[in-house]
Write a protein that holds these residues in place. Sequence first.
Motif, short mmCIF file in Angstrom:
data_model
loop_
_atom_site.label_atom_id
_atom_site.label_comp_id
_atom_site.label_asym_id
_atom_site.label_seq_id
_atom_site.Cartn_x
_atom_site.Cartn_y
_atom_site.Cartn_z
N VAL A 283 71.85 17.80 42.41
CA VAL A 283 71.09 18.38 41.31
C VAL A 283 69.80 18.93 41.86
O VAL A 283 69.02 18.23 42.51
CB VAL A 283 70.82 17.32 40.23
CG1 VAL A 283 69.99 17.92 39.10
CG2 VAL A 283 72.12 16.76 39.70
N HIS A 284 69.53 20.21 41.60
CA HIS A 284 68.32 20.86 42.08
C HIS A 284 67.26 20.83 40.99
O HIS A 284 67.55 20.64 39.81
CB HIS A 284 68.62 22.29 42.49
CG HIS A 284 69.63 22.39 43.59
ND1 HIS A 284 69.34 22.09 44.90
CD2 HIS A 284 70.95 22.74 43.56
CE1 HIS A 284 70.43 22.27 45.65
NE2 HIS A 284 71.41 22.66 44.86
N SER A 285 65.99 21.08 41.41
CA SER A 285 64.87 21.04 40.48
C SER A 285 63.84 22.05 40.92
O SER A 285 64.02 22.79 41.90
CB SER A 285 64.27 19.63 40.42
OG SER A 285 63.72 19.30 41.70
N LEU A 286 62.71 22.09 40.17
CA LEU A 286 61.63 22.99 40.54
C LEU A 286 61.08 22.68 41.93
O LEU A 286 60.62 23.58 42.64
CB LEU A 286 60.50 22.89 39.50
CG LEU A 286 60.80 23.46 38.11
CD1 LEU A 286 59.65 23.13 37.16
CD2 LEU A 286 61.01 24.96 38.17
N LEU A 292 64.29 26.98 48.67
CA LEU A 292 65.12 28.14 48.35
C LEU A 292 64.45 29.42 48.83
O LEU A 292 65.11 30.32 49.39
CB LEU A 292 65.34 28.19 46.84
CG LEU A 292 66.26 29.29 46.29
CD1 LEU A 292 67.66 29.14 46.84
CD2 LEU A 292 66.28 29.22 44.77
N VAL A 293 63.13 29.53 48.63
CA VAL A 293 62.38 30.70 49.09
C VAL A 293 62.43 30.80 50.62
O VAL A 293 62.61 31.88 51.18
CB VAL A 293 60.94 30.64 48.57
CG1 VAL A 293 60.07 31.69 49.26
CG2 VAL A 293 60.91 30.83 47.06
N GLU A 294 62.30 29.67 51.28
CA GLU A 294 62.32 29.68 52.74
C GLU A 294 63.68 30.13 53.26
O GLU A 294 63.77 30.85 54.27
CB GLU A 294 61.97 28.28 53.27
CG GLU A 294 61.86 28.17 54.77
CD GLU A 294 60.78 29.09 55.34
OE1 GLU A 294 59.79 29.35 54.64
OE2 GLU A 294 60.96 29.56 56.49
N PRO A 321 65.44 17.51 33.32
CA PRO A 321 66.23 17.78 34.54
C PRO A 321 67.19 18.95 34.38
O PRO A 321 67.40 19.72 35.32
CB PRO A 321 66.97 16.46 34.78
CG PRO A 321 66.95 15.75 33.46
CD PRO A 321 65.70 16.17 32.79
N ILE A 322 67.78 19.10 33.20
CA ILE A 322 68.69 20.23 32.99
C ILE A 322 67.91 21.54 33.03
O ILE A 322 68.35 22.53 33.60
CB ILE A 322 69.43 20.10 31.65
CG1 ILE A 322 70.31 18.84 31.64
CG2 ILE A 322 70.30 21.32 31.40
CD1 ILE A 322 71.45 18.88 32.62
N ALA A 323 66.70 21.55 32.45
CA ALA A 323 65.88 22.76 32.48
C ALA A 323 65.44 23.08 33.91
O ALA A 323 65.41 24.25 34.31
CB ALA A 323 64.66 22.58 31.57
N GLN A 324 65.09 22.05 34.69
CA GLN A 324 64.71 22.30 36.08
C GLN A 324 65.88 22.86 36.88
O GLN A 324 65.71 23.75 37.72
CB GLN A 324 64.19 21.01 36.71
CG GLN A 324 62.87 20.52 36.13
CD GLN A 324 62.13 19.61 37.07
OE1 GLN A 324 62.08 19.85 38.28
NE2 GLN A 324 61.55 18.54 36.52
#
Length: 428
Positions: A283-286, A292-294, A321-324
Amino acid sequence: MSSAERPSGLLPGRALRRTSWRVALGTWVVLVAVLVGLPWLDGVDPSTPSALPAPGSAPWWAVLATITLQGVALLGSRPWPRATPVAAAALALPLTLAGTGDLFSLTSGAVTVATFLAVLARPLGALVAPLSATALLVVADETLAALVGLGARLGPALTTGVLQAVGAVGVPLLVAAALGARRDAREARRQGSRAAEREQEALVRAAVADERTAMARELHDIAAHHLSGISVMAAAIERQIDTDPVRAKASVRLVREQSGAVLEDLRRLVGLLRTDTDASRGVHSLAGIPELVETSRRAGTPVELRVLSAPGVALGERVGPIAQLAAFRIVQESLANATRHAPGAPVTVEVDDRAPDATVVTVVNDAPDVPAPAGRRGFGLVGMRERADLVGATLAHGPTAAGGWQVRVRFAKEGRVDPPPAREEVVR
């Protein structure tokens, strides 16, 4: 009649039903007008002997009766299109003995119209026999009319009959066939366009279903985490309720908050379908956006990350968490779209977490130096819209004034707190 029996683009039964009586009446009116006007025109030059019967004579009335019967026969062009040309030609056969002279040629008008309507209503393969019979009847009619009414010899009379058959049957057949071919081509293009649209819609539905299934798998891990924590806190409350009521009350509040978060996420996901496959993705988040940018930078895309957050508060602390996860996926898709549609153009990713009620994520790319080649329309924006709707976020996307592209999504925070002083962190 099935579509296999009648080529697409030809007149359907409903169109023939609306036009058959109009065609019959119009044909009759035109032929009667010619019948009335020809003797008058023929009498304009008195030096030329007339070959036409006088108006009101028995032959003239015979021609009027014949073209009237042929007009009635044209009414059958809708239910009996194959028989109508044969009937129109056969009705002229008794007129060959009436001595009508050149007026007999008027009977070919109804045959021409009946042939045209028959070719529009039926495939050519089904008209070989009736149109052949019609042509033979026209040849016989004209030959007999020339032999009996004009006293011509057999050879010229037969030649006249053949030419009349070519004009009354062959010409309308070719014109109607050409018209039908053009309509077939237009209908084929329309069918191809509709098929492409249906295929695109099916692909969109499949993409949406895949996105929903993926989110359902990820929800499995999130829900399991929340419920596991609730279970542990409930066990602790059972021990603390007698020995430490204050801590027990605090634990109850935490359970209530966790339960509310889970119920809200489940409410938003009602109706989602999932496949019976094992959930294996993390599960990914902010917090994963910098990584991700890197990754995009290592792939060659110039990306600038701006994180605007409040001091002492973790990024996205009050974002579910779902929103992130949705924010992470939207940024991921936006970077992929920028790489695909604006290769080499600088990209800016901004995560604004300063507001007390919402977190705003924006991805903007500049216009590319060289436009990317046009390709098949993808489903990135469809997936973004689905993820935003899933968590109740507000998504906006579109071109910028400078020719680039912007994606902006706003996620509501849970609860309300007074915002501390803001700080800005720019990662280059």
